[in-house]
Scaffold this active site. Structure first.
Site, PDB file in Angstrom:
ATOM      1  N   TYR A 158      -1.070  -1.266  10.627  1.00 35.50           N
ATOM      2  CA  TYR A 158      -1.509  -1.484   9.124  1.00 35.50           C
ATOM      3  C   TYR A 158      -0.325  -0.968   8.155  1.00 35.50           C
ATOM      4  CZ  TYR A 158      -3.572  -1.323   4.506  1.00 35.50           C
ATOM      5  OH  TYR A 158      -3.661  -1.732   2.999  1.00 35.50           O
ATOM      6  N   SER A 192       0.871  -1.172   0.093  1.00 33.46           N
ATOM      7  CA  SER A 192      -0.017   0.083  -0.003  1.00 33.46           C
ATOM      8  C   SER A 192       0.805   1.195  -0.005  1.00 33.46           C
ATOM      9  CB  SER A 192      -1.103   0.161   1.257  1.00 33.46           C
ATOM     10  OG  SER A 192      -1.635   1.263   1.266  1.00 33.46           O
TER      11      SER A 192
HETATM   12  N1  LIG Z   1      -8.919  -0.314  -0.692  1.00 31.67           N
HETATM   13  C1  LIG Z   1      -7.721   0.336  -0.372  1.00 31.67           C
HETATM   14  O1  LIG Z   1      -7.866   1.560  -0.573  1.00 31.67           O
HETATM   15  C2  LIG Z   1      -6.387  -0.278  -0.480  1.00 31.67           C
HETATM   16  C3  LIG Z   1      -5.319   0.544  -0.426  1.00 31.67           C
HETATM   17  C4  LIG Z   1      -4.014  -0.137  -0.609  1.00 31.67           C
HETATM   18  C5  LIG Z   1      -3.865  -1.299  -0.319  1.00 31.67           C
HETATM   19  N2  LIG Z   1      -4.973  -2.289   0.014  1.00 31.67           N
HETATM   20  C6  LIG Z   1      -4.702  -3.467   0.207  1.00 31.67           C
HETATM   21  O2  LIG Z   1      -5.583  -4.225  -0.828  1.00 31.67           O
HETATM   22  C7  LIG Z   1      -5.864  -5.608  -0.538  1.00 31.67           C
HETATM   23  C8  LIG Z   1      -6.903  -5.980  -0.885  1.00 31.67           C
HETATM   24  O3  LIG Z   1      -7.892  -5.132  -0.223  1.00 31.67           O
HETATM   25  P1  LIG Z   1      -9.585  -4.670  -0.750  1.00 31.67           P
HETATM   26  O4  LIG Z   1      -9.151  -3.278  -0.869  1.00 31.67           O
HETATM   27  O5  LIG Z   1      -9.801  -5.431  -2.037  1.00 31.67           O
HETATM   28  O6  LIG Z   1     -10.531  -5.138   0.489  1.00 31.67           O
HETATM   29  P2  LIG Z   1     -11.753  -6.014   0.539  1.00 31.67           P
HETATM   30  O7  LIG Z   1     -12.605  -5.250  -0.526  1.00 31.67           O
HETATM   31  O8  LIG Z   1     -12.227  -5.665   1.996  1.00 31.67           O
HETATM   32  O9  LIG Z   1     -11.267  -7.339   0.368  1.00 31.67           O
HETATM   33  C9  LIG Z   1     -10.491  -8.002   1.138  1.00 31.67           C
HETATM   34  C10 LIG Z   1     -10.352  -9.552   0.770  1.00 31.67           C
HETATM   35  O10 LIG Z   1      -9.339 -10.105   1.753  1.00 31.67           O
HETATM   36  C11 LIG Z   1     -10.036 -11.516   2.178  1.00 31.67           C
HETATM   37  N3  LIG Z   1      -9.845 -11.643   3.419  1.00 31.67           N
HETATM   38  C12 LIG Z   1      -9.604 -11.094   4.768  1.00 31.67           C
HETATM   39  N4  LIG Z   1      -9.340 -11.698   5.783  1.00 31.67           N
HETATM   40  C13 LIG Z   1      -9.167 -12.741   5.300  1.00 31.67           C
HETATM   41  C14 LIG Z   1      -8.487 -14.009   6.028  1.00 31.67           C
HETATM   42  N5  LIG Z   1      -8.259 -13.997   7.432  1.00 31.67           N
HETATM   43  N6  LIG Z   1      -8.290 -15.038   5.226  1.00 31.67           N
HETATM   44  C15 LIG Z   1      -8.517 -15.055   3.869  1.00 31.67           C
HETATM   45  N7  LIG Z   1      -8.931 -14.018   3.150  1.00 31.67           N
HETATM   46  C16 LIG Z   1      -9.080 -12.832   3.878  1.00 31.67           C
HETATM   47  C17 LIG Z   1     -11.420 -11.058   2.155  1.00 31.67           C
HETATM   48  O11 LIG Z   1     -12.591 -12.258   1.947  1.00 31.67           O
HETATM   49  P3  LIG Z   1     -13.080 -12.965   2.901  1.00 31.67           P
HETATM   50  O12 LIG Z   1     -13.895 -11.858   3.893  1.00 31.67           O
HETATM   51  O13 LIG Z   1     -14.111 -13.926   2.297  1.00 31.67           O
HETATM   52  O14 LIG Z   1     -12.200 -13.780   3.782  1.00 31.67           O
HETATM   53  C18 LIG Z   1     -11.620 -10.241   0.739  1.00 31.67           C
HETATM   54  O15 LIG Z   1     -11.622 -11.229  -0.376  1.00 31.67           O
HETATM   55  C19 LIG Z   1      -5.296  -5.770   0.789  1.00 31.67           C
HETATM   56  O16 LIG Z   1      -4.149  -6.447   1.185  1.00 31.67           O
HETATM   57  C20 LIG Z   1      -5.111  -4.314   1.219  1.00 31.67           C
HETATM   58  O17 LIG Z   1      -4.562  -4.067   2.402  1.00 31.67           O
HETATM   59  C21 LIG Z   1      -6.183  -1.643  -0.001  1.00 31.67           C
END
Ligand SMILES: NC(=O)c1ccc[n+]([C@@H]2O[C@H](COP(=O)([O-])OP(=O)(O)OC[C@H]3O[C@@H](n4cnc5c(N)ncnc54)[C@H](OP(=O)(O)O)[C@@H]3O)[C@@H](O)[C@H]2O)c1
Length: 238
Positions: free
Chosen positions: A147, A137
């Site tokens: 985080y 990130s």
């Molecule tokens: N959105 C942002 O602004 C942003 C910015 C920078 C980086 N990121 C990074 O991008 C990545 C994806 O995030 P996103 O934004 O797509 O969030 P999201 O829409 O909340 O999706 C998160 C995913 O992670 C899975 N997950 C959460 N806990 C888990 C566990 N214990 N075991 C297995 N899977 C798990 C969830 O699936 P289940 O609930 O089905 O397990 C879901 O598929 C993350 O690493 C986040 O830190 C996001």
């Protein structure tokens, strides 16, 4: 056919990784906790003409992480691309959140990523080809709680790994997204509704540019010019 495993494939960036990979002919293995949503993602991928394996697992549970690692080590069913994407926000300051939540987030975003990278990396090096794409990130640049510390770990770890992998035919890439419209903020209980629209990236943009970078074997990628500038400017600030 080549096969990609995507963690956190049930929502947000993960489901977009699955969509774009399937659109370019990759078979996919989808990993997350929510089996029903994984099945939906798999069905969509099958509709795009590829095979899709549903692999429900909680990456905060070590026995589950080991099952996923075993799948990555299986020489009969090689995985050519691992996308370590699963993650979550804490939503509160370190001392305001309970240690159990902190512990689970560390397990998912750091330990599971490390274990799966080890399993995939060993198998890929033995075959002489493969790619690992780790989702960090822009927060890796800031000092804002566990985080950003976890994401800084992912960033440093992946850059070091990429150097060690030179000449093996295997690459490691770290992507540093800015704010992306996904379920991330709602799940963490973060109200970001006051953020101006220009700070938000589309999942499509982040996934397209990071897959392109992984394909080229680039070590780091920051999707969008505005966040590239933010990264450079923040490195100049005290
Ligand atoms: N959105 C942002 O602004 C942003 C910015 C920078 C980086 N990121 C990074 O991008 C990545 C994806 O995030 P996103 O934004 O797509 O969030 P999201 O829409 O909340 O999706 C998160 C995913 O992670 C899975 N997950 C959460 N806990 C888990 C566990 N214990 N075991 C297995 N899977 C798990 C969830 O699936 P289940 O609930 O089905 O397990 C879901 O598929 C993350 O690493 C986040 O830190 C996001």
């Amino acid at each position: 056919m080549t096969t990609a495993m995507v963690t956190g494939a049930s929502a947000g960036l993960g489901s977009e990784y699955v969509k774009q990979l399937a659109a370019t002919g990759w078979d996919v293995i989808v990993v997350a906790r929510d089996a029903a949503r994984l099945e939906e993602a798999a069905q969509r991928a099958r509709g795009q003409g590829v095979t899709a394996e549903v692999f429900p697992a909680d990456l905060g549970v070590r026995a589950d992480v080991e099952r996923v690692a075993e799948r990555l080590r299986d020489p009969a069913r090689p995985v050519d691309l691992l996308v370590n994407n699963a993650g979550m926000g804490t939503g509160r300051g370190f001392l305001e959140s309970d240690l159990e939540t902190q512990d689970r987030n560390l397990e998912v975003m750091v330990r599971a990523l490390m274990v799966l990278t080890h399993a995939a990396g060993e198998a890929m090096v033995a075959r002489g080809s493969g790619s690992i794409l780790n989702v960090s990130s822009i927060a890796a640049r800031t000092a804002s709680g566990t985080y950003s510390a976890h994401k800084a770990w992912v960033d440093t770890f992946t850059r070091g790994l990429a150097r060690r992998l030179r000449g093996t035919g295997v690459t490691a890439t770290v992507v540093r997204p800015g704010l992306v419209r996904t379920e991330f903020h709602d799940r963490a209980g973060l109200d970001f509704s006051d953020k101006p629209s220009f700070v938000w990236l589309k999942t499509e943009t982040v996934v397209r540019s990071s897959l392109r970078a992984a394909k080229k074997g680039r070590v780091t990628v920051i999707p969008s010019l505005r966040y590239k500038l933010a990264w450079v400017i923040s490195s100049l600030l005290p």
